[in-house]
Design a protein around this motif. Structure first.
Motif, short mmCIF file in Angstrom:
data_model
loop_
_atom_site.label_atom_id
_atom_site.label_comp_id
_atom_site.label_asym_id
_atom_site.label_seq_id
_atom_site.Cartn_x
_atom_site.Cartn_y
_atom_site.Cartn_z
N ARG A 181 1.05 10.39 -54.38
CA ARG A 181 2.05 9.37 -54.68
C ARG A 181 2.21 8.39 -53.53
O ARG A 181 2.37 7.18 -53.74
CB ARG A 181 3.39 10.03 -55.02
CG ARG A 181 3.41 10.66 -56.42
CD ARG A 181 4.75 11.28 -56.73
NE ARG A 181 4.82 11.65 -58.13
CZ ARG A 181 5.86 12.28 -58.70
NH1 ARG A 181 6.90 12.62 -57.94
NH2 ARG A 181 5.85 12.57 -59.97
N TRP A 194 1.84 8.20 -62.20
CA TRP A 194 2.83 8.70 -61.26
C TRP A 194 3.12 10.18 -61.46
O TRP A 194 3.13 10.96 -60.50
CB TRP A 194 4.10 7.89 -61.38
CG TRP A 194 5.13 8.23 -60.34
CD1 TRP A 194 6.22 9.03 -60.49
CD2 TRP A 194 5.13 7.80 -58.98
NE1 TRP A 194 6.92 9.12 -59.32
CE2 TRP A 194 6.27 8.36 -58.37
CE3 TRP A 194 4.30 6.98 -58.21
CZ2 TRP A 194 6.58 8.14 -57.03
CZ3 TRP A 194 4.62 6.76 -56.88
CH2 TRP A 194 5.73 7.33 -56.31
N LEU A 217 -0.13 7.59 -51.51
CA LEU A 217 -1.32 6.75 -51.57
C LEU A 217 -1.19 5.68 -52.64
O LEU A 217 -1.60 4.53 -52.43
CB LEU A 217 -2.56 7.62 -51.82
CG LEU A 217 -3.90 6.88 -51.89
CD1 LEU A 217 -4.19 6.19 -50.56
CD2 LEU A 217 -5.02 7.86 -52.24
N LEU A 218 -0.60 6.03 -53.79
CA LEU A 218 -0.40 5.04 -54.85
C LEU A 218 0.54 3.93 -54.40
O LEU A 218 0.28 2.74 -54.65
CB LEU A 218 0.17 5.73 -56.10
CG LEU A 218 -0.79 6.61 -56.91
CD1 LEU A 218 -0.05 7.30 -58.05
CD2 LEU A 218 -1.94 5.78 -57.47
N LEU A 252 1.16 2.99 -51.30
CA LEU A 252 0.49 2.21 -50.26
C LEU A 252 -0.54 1.27 -50.87
O LEU A 252 -0.63 0.09 -50.49
CB LEU A 252 -0.18 3.17 -49.27
CG LEU A 252 -0.71 2.56 -47.97
CD1 LEU A 252 0.43 1.96 -47.16
CD2 LEU A 252 -1.45 3.61 -47.15
N THR A 253 -1.30 1.75 -51.84
CA THR A 253 -2.30 0.92 -52.49
C THR A 253 -1.65 -0.24 -53.25
O THR A 253 -2.11 -1.39 -53.18
CB THR A 253 -3.14 1.76 -53.46
OG1 THR A 253 -3.74 2.84 -52.76
CG2 THR A 253 -4.22 0.91 -54.12
N GLY A 254 -0.55 0.05 -53.97
CA GLY A 254 0.14 -1.00 -54.71
C GLY A 254 0.71 -2.06 -53.79
O GLY A 254 0.63 -3.27 -54.07
N ALA A 271 -0.35 -2.85 -50.75
CA ALA A 271 -1.46 -3.61 -50.16
C ALA A 271 -2.01 -4.63 -51.16
O ALA A 271 -2.30 -5.79 -50.79
CB ALA A 271 -2.56 -2.66 -49.71
N PHE A 272 -2.14 -4.21 -52.41
CA PHE A 272 -2.64 -5.12 -53.45
C PHE A 272 -1.69 -6.29 -53.64
O PHE A 272 -2.13 -7.45 -53.76
CB PHE A 272 -2.81 -4.36 -54.77
CG PHE A 272 -3.26 -5.23 -55.91
CD1 PHE A 272 -4.58 -5.63 -56.02
CD2 PHE A 272 -2.35 -5.65 -56.87
CE1 PHE A 272 -4.99 -6.45 -57.07
CE2 PHE A 272 -2.74 -6.46 -57.92
CZ PHE A 272 -4.07 -6.85 -58.02
#
Length: 423
Positions: A243, A233, A245-246, A248-250, A252-253
């Motif tokens: 950040r 972070w 993107l992080l 959003l990725t978290g 989605a996962f």
């Protein structure tokens, strides 16, 4: 060579006069700053370590904090106004003296609750967040060493100096988070960071030896949060939109994982977690306690039984609970839930006041972290979240002189005096 006409002669340089230093008497108040951290250490130690000889030191420290609150009123009063939710439970205790079985016990409990809030408010105003973490790390390190010297094993689980495995696990969890935060904090002194790096594995081992499944899960979550904050972070701030993107990725996962587990595999989360923690569906009898507390609240919805009004040797319902848990004599027990504990004492107003207090105590560190996303602020936010999670199975928010509640309140109140920046 002569000087050109019209140009004044430049006099030769002369030595500058030496400055005159005048000794200025230091105010007695200037020494209080050095005492604040020391007295806070004494307070935390006296409320954490199970040592009878430290109880007088606790009250001496309390007198120091009360007196200093008055002396530094210009600094502390803004913090008091900001920390007013911490005074709700003390107010309920004192008012409930009108109908509690013992008015003196209710008033005494309210004053001790208020004293716990005063300590947290003063410390958050006068001691930096980094030093608060160091103080708790120091005290809990002493507790860890005392436990290693005398582990006190009950049914295969370490209880140490605390007498119960859950208490040992929570204190070692606080030690672990504080040590890990100090080790990752680039603003801390190097030797403190190296010491913390050695302490963290010891605290982690003691959590495992205590065999507290809930605290073990909390340790895993806290480790992932602190390491992710330090190594992902914070570096992501140097890359534009990284950040976002992080996050959003978290998200989605998490959504995909939930769909797979609960949609396709029909995963029974409750049963799996209970089996992994070695607990039955009653959570070692806690559900029985919670159902009893809910019935008591329904019988006294607006006033409750007053402070210290339920757990009394002359009250039949309290003795029935003790018999259910196979006690052959009366002992002071609890409902193992901060909200229900206060709900039985003060009715639904006390229940919802505790919910509001917990929400406030989580919201304030969250705001601090959003303003300044450093490791110290992240540690206080993680500690707040974990203490509030624990409050659903323990009475940390319904117990005077609670070290965990003091730490929670300090994390919520702390704010820089001059600029408003978090320290």
């Amino acid at each position: 060579m002569g000087f050109s006409p019209g140009i004044a002669a430049i006099p030769p340089p002369t030595a500058a006069p030496l400055p005159v230093w005048r000794a200025r008497a230091r105010s007695l108040l200037s020494y209080f700053g050095k005492l604040d951290a020391l007295v806070l250490f004494v307070w935390v130690a006296s409320t954490t370590l199970q040592l009878d000889w430290m109880q007088p030191l606790r009250y001496l420290a309390a007198a120091y904090f009360v007196g200093s609150m008055i002396i530094f009123a210009r600094q502390t009063m803004p913090s008091v106004s900001r920390a007013w939710p911490t005074l709700l439970i003390p107010l309920f205790c004192i008012v409930s003296a009108l109908w509690a079985p013992s008015a003196s016990d209710a008033i005494r409990k309210g004053l001790l609750f208020a004293l716990t809030s005063i300590v947290a408010i003063y410390a958050a105003t006068r001691v930096s967040g980094r030093n608060i973490l160091l103080i708790f790390m120091g005290v809990e390190t002493i507790a860890a060493l005392m436990t290693l010297r005398s582990p006190q094993i009950v049914d295969g689980a370490w209880t140490g100096i605390f007498g119960q495995k859950n208490f040992l696990a929570m204190n070692m969890f606080i030690l672990y988070v504080c040590a890990l935060a100090v080790a990752l904090d680039k603003g801390s002194w190097r030797w403190f960071r190296l010491t913390a790096l050695l302490i963290a594995p010891v605290a982690l081992a003691l959590v495992v030896f205590a065999k507290s499944g809930t605290t073990t899960i909390m340790v895993i979550g806290a480790t992932a949060a602190l390491l992710g904050h330090a190594f992902f972070w914070q570096p992501a701030s140097r890359i534009r939109h990284m950040r976002f993107l992080l996050v959003l990725t978290g998200a989605a996962f998490a959504i995909i994982l939930a769909l797979v587990l609960f949609g396709f595999m029909q995963f029974d989360a409750q049963a799996s977690v209970l089996n992994a923690l070695g607990k039955d569906s009653t959570l070692t009898g806690r559900t029985y306690l919670w159902e009893t507390a809910q019935r008591e609240m329904a019988e006294n919805p607006w006033l409750g039984r007053g402070a210290d009004g339920f757990w009394r040797s002359e009250y039949g319902a309290a003795n029935t609970i003790l018999e259910f848990f196979h006690y052959d004599h009366y002992v002071k027990f609890s409902f193992h839930n901060s909200y229900l504990e206060n709900g039985v004492a003060f009715g639904y107003p006390g229940y919802w006041a505790t919910v509001f207090l917990a929400a406030w105590a989580l919201w304030r560190p969250g705001v601090n972290w959003l303003k300044n996303q450093n490791t110290v602020n992240a540690a206080f936010l993680i500690l707040a979240a974990m203490i509030i999670i624990r409050s659903t199975t323990e009475i940390d928010l319904a117990l005077e002189f609670s070290a965990t509640a003091t730490l929670l309140f300090m994390g919520a109140v702390r704010q820089d005096r001059a600029t408003g920046a978090v320290t």
